[in-house]
Design an enzyme around this catalytic site. Structure first.
Site, PDB file in Angstrom:
ATOM      1  N   ALA A  10       0.829  -1.205   0.000  1.00  0.00           N
ATOM      2  CA  ALA A  10       0.000   0.000   0.000  1.00  0.00           C
ATOM      3  C   ALA A  10       0.866   1.259   0.000  1.00  0.00           C
ATOM      4  O   ALA A  10       0.900   2.018  -0.973  1.00  0.00           O
ATOM      5  CB  ALA A  10      -0.944  -0.006   1.194  1.00  0.00           C
ATOM      6  N   ALA A  11       1.584   1.495   1.087  1.00  0.00           N
ATOM      7  CA  ALA A  11       2.362   2.733   1.216  1.00  0.00           C
ATOM      8  C   ALA A  11       3.474   2.822   0.181  1.00  0.00           C
ATOM      9  O   ALA A  11       3.667   3.869  -0.454  1.00  0.00           O
ATOM     10  CB  ALA A  11       2.938   2.835   2.630  1.00  0.00           C
ATOM     11  N   ARG A  21       4.973  10.766 -10.745  1.00  0.00           N
ATOM     12  CA  ARG A  21       4.234  11.905 -11.291  1.00  0.00           C
ATOM     13  C   ARG A  21       4.907  13.229 -10.929  1.00  0.00           C
ATOM     14  O   ARG A  21       4.929  14.159 -11.732  1.00  0.00           O
ATOM     15  CB  ARG A  21       2.792  11.898 -10.781  1.00  0.00           C
ATOM     16  CG  ARG A  21       1.944  10.773 -11.369  1.00  0.00           C
ATOM     17  CD  ARG A  21       0.471  10.981 -11.076  1.00  0.00           C
ATOM     18  NE  ARG A  21       0.152  10.814  -9.653  1.00  0.00           N
ATOM     19  CZ  ARG A  21      -0.162   9.662  -9.085  1.00  0.00           C
ATOM     20  NH1 ARG A  21      -0.178   8.548  -9.811  1.00  0.00           N
ATOM     21  NH2 ARG A  21      -0.452   9.603  -7.800  1.00  0.00           N
ATOM     22  N   SER A  38       1.347  -3.695  -4.944  1.00  0.00           N
ATOM     23  CA  SER A  38       0.175  -2.837  -5.159  1.00  0.00           C
ATOM     24  C   SER A  38      -1.121  -3.640  -5.228  1.00  0.00           C
ATOM     25  O   SER A  38      -1.841  -3.615  -6.223  1.00  0.00           O
ATOM     26  CB  SER A  38       0.371  -2.030  -6.458  1.00  0.00           C
ATOM     27  OG  SER A  38      -0.631  -1.053  -6.609  1.00  0.00           O
ATOM     28  N   CYS A  42      -6.662  -6.099   2.117  1.00  0.00           N
ATOM     29  CA  CYS A  42      -7.924  -6.077   2.850  1.00  0.00           C
ATOM     30  C   CYS A  42      -9.018  -6.867   2.127  1.00  0.00           C
ATOM     31  O   CYS A  42     -10.020  -7.241   2.740  1.00  0.00           O
ATOM     32  CB  CYS A  42      -8.393  -4.637   3.055  1.00  0.00           C
ATOM     33  SG  CYS A  42      -7.248  -3.634   4.029  1.00  0.00           S
ATOM     34  N   ASP A 285       2.366   0.534   7.611  1.00  0.00           N
ATOM     35  CA  ASP A 285       2.234  -0.235   8.846  1.00  0.00           C
ATOM     36  C   ASP A 285       3.507  -0.303   9.675  1.00  0.00           C
ATOM     37  O   ASP A 285       3.463  -0.710  10.836  1.00  0.00           O
ATOM     38  CB  ASP A 285       1.762  -1.665   8.525  1.00  0.00           C
ATOM     39  CG  ASP A 285       0.327  -1.714   8.065  1.00  0.00           C
ATOM     40  OD1 ASP A 285      -0.333  -0.655   8.045  1.00  0.00           O
ATOM     41  OD2 ASP A 285      -0.149  -2.818   7.710  1.00  0.00           O
ATOM     42  N   ASN A 307      -1.902   4.291   2.480  1.00  0.00           N
ATOM     43  CA  ASN A 307      -1.966   5.009   1.209  1.00  0.00           C
ATOM     44  C   ASN A 307      -1.759   6.510   1.402  1.00  0.00           C
ATOM     45  O   ASN A 307      -1.028   7.149   0.650  1.00  0.00           O
ATOM     46  CB  ASN A 307      -3.316   4.749   0.540  1.00  0.00           C
ATOM     47  CG  ASN A 307      -3.303   3.505  -0.319  1.00  0.00           C
ATOM     48  OD1 ASN A 307      -2.867   3.539  -1.465  1.00  0.00           O
ATOM     49  ND2 ASN A 307      -3.774   2.397   0.235  1.00  0.00           N
ATOM     50  N   TYR A 428     -32.609  13.430   6.594  1.00  0.00           N
ATOM     51  CA  TYR A 428     -33.692  12.541   7.020  1.00  0.00           C
ATOM     52  C   TYR A 428     -34.598  12.203   5.837  1.00  0.00           C
ATOM     53  O   TYR A 428     -35.000  13.067   5.062  1.00  0.00           O
ATOM     54  CB  TYR A 428     -34.555  13.182   8.114  1.00  0.00           C
ATOM     55  CG  TYR A 428     -35.930  12.549   8.193  1.00  0.00           C
ATOM     56  CD1 TYR A 428     -36.073  11.234   8.648  1.00  0.00           C
ATOM     57  CD2 TYR A 428     -37.073  13.225   7.752  1.00  0.00           C
ATOM     58  CE1 TYR A 428     -37.321  10.632   8.673  1.00  0.00           C
ATOM     59  CE2 TYR A 428     -38.321  12.626   7.790  1.00  0.00           C
ATOM     60  CZ  TYR A 428     -38.444  11.321   8.247  1.00  0.00           C
ATOM     61  OH  TYR A 428     -39.665  10.713   8.257  1.00  0.00           O
TER      62      TYR A 428
END
Length: 453
Positions: A10-11, A21, A38, A42, A285, A307, A428
């Site tokens: 992830a990171a 980029r 990548s 989860c 993590d 991320n 509501y």
């Protein structure tokens, strides 16, 4: 500039994509001891359950796609030593069993976490699993499809997601939890309610053993697990075991290099995700977090956080000035018909942090009672008695528990008091909420408690 990234789920993958980029001319190399990069770890419980047939659905970006953008991916390559005085990393090639040095100008440590393995006799038997990588998910699903019974050690988020997966596959399941109740990260009153509601929908498909631990695994002549023994001397049959007893950060090689480790046992970073070395960053993590409520140091490993941190690290490496403000520990898990969600401090942890917590718990319909799909949810709100500041909340039920917690997260970031929150203008309509939302019901009760005190 030469940038080296260690870790690529992830990171690490996010940092690589963002750096490319922002810095089109930089030389970027990503090293991971995994076989994939990548991907959505989860989503593995839902692959095991059979929500989709191809594990490749979990892959966000392939090594080939990264290579096409000029990010060099090195699979099965583990970082074993950092030499910060030389700006070098020693990498072990796990395929060819050789080691080599890599130079860097900027280094990103995103090595994640690994499963905690309890001290269980014969824990290395066949068909005993942890769930961290793509191959784990594939192996667990294959075994589940030919099994009658599965055992899960631990009842955190992953443990409950696997409970759902195995039950939906038709297996009988036993969960063994050391704590007195499931999901021990919640307050005890909510954890006990979760356990009670799970028991109510069990229909003899699963059993939960709490205040218990597995001490020994049994096996057949092929070395396959066939059963287990608990600390209280009980014995059970099983075809497979998945250990979900928690995770710990992969930081040993960083510690040996002099990278500072925080009070939580994860890598200490500032708001730029920089370590005590000017050109070494850590994210995901393996990195320590800060709780947005009061700045307390925490370690809460979540993919969504990883991320965000990878993105912030990349921006700052490229010369930007981006802070990562911290986390609230917001989380949600589904198990069969129940949704369980939380954010911020629990009552117990708020007290340990020096607050004077006061709470209110309500059980209400999640929408107007005459609607056909109405369900109950139980909400617990927590605030500081002295200041009235909202500190956290927990929710459980067959109804829309998570959207109430999502609303609360915004209030925590805004540092609203309970009184301020009661003025919230929530939407509501009968299919979505009662005229007064359960969240506001709980806030009004909590405000009355605070004013009375």
């Amino acid at each position: 500039m030469k940038i080296v990234i260690l870790g690529g789920v992830a990171a690490g993958a996010k940092a690589a994509a963002k750096l490319r980029r922002l810095m089109p001319d930089a030389e970027i190399d990503l090293y991971t001891d995994d076989t994939h990069i990548s991907y959505s770890a989860c989503g593995l419980p839902y692959y095991i359950q059979g929500n989709f047939a191809d594990y490749k659905t979990l892959l966000v970006r392939s090594p080939q796609e990264f290579e096409a953008q000029g990010v060099h991916i090195h699979l099965l390559s583990r970082a074993i030593k950092i030499l910060p005085e030389l700006n070098q990393v020693l990498i072990q090639d796990l395929k060819e069993n050789r080691a080599f040095l890599v130079e860097y100008d900027q280094l990103v440590i995103a090595t994640g976490a690994r499963a905690v393995i309890p001290p269980i006799k014969n824990v290395n038997l066949k068909n005993v699993f942890t769930l961290r990588h793509i191959e784990d998910g594939i192996a667990i699903r294959e075994k589940a499809l030919t099994s009658r019974h599965a055992t899960i050690i631990g009842s955190g988020y992953i443990g409950l997601e696997l409970l759902e997966a195995f039950v939906e596959l038709g297996l009988k399941v036993t969960i063994v939890e050391f704590a007195p109740f499931v999901l021990p990260i919640f307050d005890t009153d909510i954890s006990s309610l979760i356990q009670e509601q799970l028991a109510g929908i069990s229909d003899n498909r699963f059993q939960i053993l709490t205040s218990e631990l597995v001490t020994e695994l049994y096996n057949n002549e092929r070395g396959e697990v066939t059963g287990f023994k608990t600390g209280k001397g009980k014995e059970f049959f099983t075809d497979m075991v998945v250990i979900c007893a928690g995770v710990k950060p992969n930081i040993e090689f960083a510690r040996e290099a002099g990278v500072a480790i925080g009070e939580t046992g994860a890598i200490k970073v500032n708001k730029h995700m920089r370590t005590n070395f000017q050109n070494i960053y850590a994210c995901g993590d393996c990195a320590e977090k800060m709780l947005m409520i009061d700045g307390a140091k925490v370690w809460i490993p979540l993919g969504s956080t990883a991320n965000k941190e990878g993105r912030v690290a990349a921006i700052n490496i490229s010369g930007g000035d981006q802070d990562f403000e911290g986390v609230l520990g917001s989380a949600v898990v589904r198990c069969l018909s129940l949704t369980m969600s939380m954010t911020g401090y629990t009552e117990k942890k708020a007290s340990l942090a020096g607050f004077q917590p006061v709470s209110a718990t309500v059980t209400k319909f999640d929408r107007v009672g005459y609607m056909p799909d109405v369900n109950n949810i139980t909400l617990k709100l927590i605030a500081d008695k002295t200041t009235g500041l909202l500190l956290g909340g927990q929710a459980v039920g067959a109804g829309d528990a998570d959207k109430r917690i999502n609303t609360l997260t915004a209030a925590l970031i805004g540092r609203l008091t309970v009184e301020e929150f009661t003025k919230n203008d929530l939407t509501y309509a009968p299919p979505f909420s009662p005229t007064i939302d359960p969240l506001l019901n709980a806030a009004q009760i909590l405000l009355a408690k605070i004013k009375k005190d």
